[in-house]
Scaffold this motif. Sequence first.
Motif, mmCIF file in Angstrom:
data_model
loop_
_atom_site.group_PDB
_atom_site.id
_atom_site.type_symbol
_atom_site.label_atom_id
_atom_site.label_comp_id
_atom_site.label_asym_id
_atom_site.label_seq_id
_atom_site.Cartn_x
_atom_site.Cartn_y
_atom_site.Cartn_z
ATOM 1 N N GLY A 1 0.857 -1.191 -0.045
ATOM 2 C CA GLY A 1 0.076 0.163 0.073
ATOM 3 C C GLY A 1 0.830 1.331 0.228
ATOM 4 N N PHE A 2 1.881 1.162 0.671
ATOM 5 C CA PHE A 2 2.884 2.432 0.687
ATOM 6 C C PHE A 2 3.701 2.749 -0.467
ATOM 7 C CE2 PHE A 2 2.566 2.111 5.751
ATOM 8 C CZ PHE A 2 2.555 3.368 5.860
ATOM 9 N N ARG A 3 4.095 1.358 -1.035
ATOM 10 C CA ARG A 3 4.720 1.739 -2.338
ATOM 11 C C ARG A 3 3.641 2.048 -3.596
ATOM 12 N NH1 ARG A 3 8.916 -0.316 -5.454
ATOM 13 N NH2 ARG A 3 8.588 0.540 -7.460
ATOM 14 N N LEU A 4 2.342 1.541 -3.705
ATOM 15 C CA LEU A 4 1.512 1.821 -4.495
ATOM 16 C C LEU A 4 1.221 3.348 -4.208
ATOM 17 C CD1 LEU A 4 -0.983 -1.107 -4.446
ATOM 18 C CD2 LEU A 4 0.832 -0.333 -6.106
ATOM 19 N N PHE A 5 1.236 4.025 -2.880
ATOM 20 C CA PHE A 5 0.702 5.238 -2.774
ATOM 21 C C PHE A 5 2.091 6.168 -3.336
ATOM 22 C CE2 PHE A 5 0.037 8.692 0.418
ATOM 23 C CZ PHE A 5 -0.637 9.519 -0.256
ATOM 24 N N ALA A 6 3.017 5.790 -3.154
ATOM 25 C CA ALA A 6 4.386 6.580 -3.683
ATOM 26 C C ALA A 6 4.439 6.477 -4.853
ATOM 27 C CB ALA A 6 5.602 5.949 -2.932
ATOM 28 N N ASP A 7 4.050 5.584 -5.719
ATOM 29 C CA ASP A 7 4.120 5.408 -7.164
ATOM 30 C C ASP A 7 2.997 6.383 -7.628
ATOM 31 O OD1 ASP A 7 6.166 3.664 -7.263
ATOM 32 O OD2 ASP A 7 4.973 1.952 -7.834
ATOM 33 N N ARG B 1 4.075 9.948 -7.526
ATOM 34 C CA ARG B 1 5.133 9.910 -8.214
ATOM 35 C C ARG B 1 6.249 10.783 -7.316
ATOM 36 N NH1 ARG B 1 3.332 12.608 -13.935
ATOM 37 N NH2 ARG B 1 1.834 11.063 -14.543
ATOM 38 N N ALA B 2 6.107 10.197 -6.039
ATOM 39 C CA ALA B 2 7.252 10.713 -4.919
ATOM 40 C C ALA B 2 8.656 10.202 -5.239
ATOM 41 C CB ALA B 2 6.635 10.083 -3.594
ATOM 42 N N ASP B 3 9.330 10.778 -4.794
ATOM 43 C CA ASP B 3 10.934 10.632 -4.657
ATOM 44 C C ASP B 3 11.044 9.233 -3.825
ATOM 45 O OD1 ASP B 3 13.658 10.379 -4.058
ATOM 46 O OD2 ASP B 3 14.080 12.376 -4.761
ATOM 47 N N ARG B 4 11.210 8.059 -4.574
ATOM 48 C CA ARG B 4 11.154 7.018 -3.605
ATOM 49 C C ARG B 4 12.326 6.928 -2.644
ATOM 50 N NH1 ARG B 4 11.207 2.373 -6.173
ATOM 51 N NH2 ARG B 4 11.300 3.027 -8.415
ATOM 52 N N ASN B 5 13.667 7.254 -3.309
ATOM 53 C CA ASN B 5 14.697 7.469 -2.470
ATOM 54 C C ASN B 5 14.752 8.274 -1.251
ATOM 55 O OD1 ASN B 5 16.637 5.529 -4.246
ATOM 56 N ND2 ASN B 5 16.420 7.265 -5.629
ATOM 57 N N ALA B 6 14.039 9.312 -1.379
ATOM 58 C CA ALA B 6 13.562 10.109 -0.249
ATOM 59 C C ALA B 6 13.043 9.556 0.708
ATOM 60 C CB ALA B 6 13.171 11.631 -0.814
ATOM 61 N N MET B 7 11.719 9.077 0.219
ATOM 62 C CA MET B 7 10.804 8.198 1.039
ATOM 63 C C MET B 7 11.456 6.955 1.895
ATOM 64 S SD MET B 7 7.895 10.055 0.868
ATOM 65 C CE MET B 7 9.172 11.171 0.942
#
Length: 252
Positions: free
Chosen positions: A165-171, A174-180
């Motif tokens: 769920g967190f990963r789908l929300f980040a995608d 379009r979040a910076d996944r390295n920062a997240m």
Amino acid sequence: MKSFTSFDGVEICYRQWNSRAKGVPVILQHGYIANARVNWVLPGIVFRLTMTGHRVIALDARGHGRSDKPQDAEAYGESRMARDVSCLIDELRLEEVDLVGYSMGATVALLVAAQDQRIRKLVIGGIGAHTLSLGRSHNSQVKKKLAAALLTPNRRSIKHPALLGFRLFADFMRADRNAMAAQALAFHSRKIPFERITNPTLVIAGRNDPLAIHPEKLQAALPDAQLCITPGNHSTALMSLQFKSALVTFLS
């Protein structure tokens, strides 16, 4: 959006509405992976507050929205975000503010209230009794698993539904996944000094929010707190009429 340089050189972006309104300004701090627009503008919370005469200020936390996105976990953590909020109060030369935080932003708000005397009223949403166990529970493995889920190139490999769920929300964001992932590794894990938070406080939790279980225990830990249970889960509670009405009534 405007911006300011925080205590460690990170550029923090923020927006204001009703900047000439009189009374105590309201600062809004959003949750993890979200931003000011998603948590506060789209659900109509900024609209309700401004329509009732409030000056409203909402910031994008470091790593989120339009603010700077360091890649090192040492640049993150809710303690640093709390200092960002105090720096924003300095930047705007405000003598007193009401502070509203949701989810990660609620932890940030608690930390600000514990150390900054300029907070008048406090509203915390999307968290529950788990916040009381910070400093006692060891959750480093959870942090690492969340960071790994955010960084894996193949999200189909994520089996745990919450992590997915967190990963789908980040995608979606379009979040910076390295920062997240860096923030995931830096999530606050030290005891919060609740005894120092004497501000009138409103605890708001969605009835079906798995991240805000037993909010009444959190209410009991705060010297001057009241509790509001709204319909919805972690994502939808912000959209409920009860959330907005309770917020406006408490801050009026």
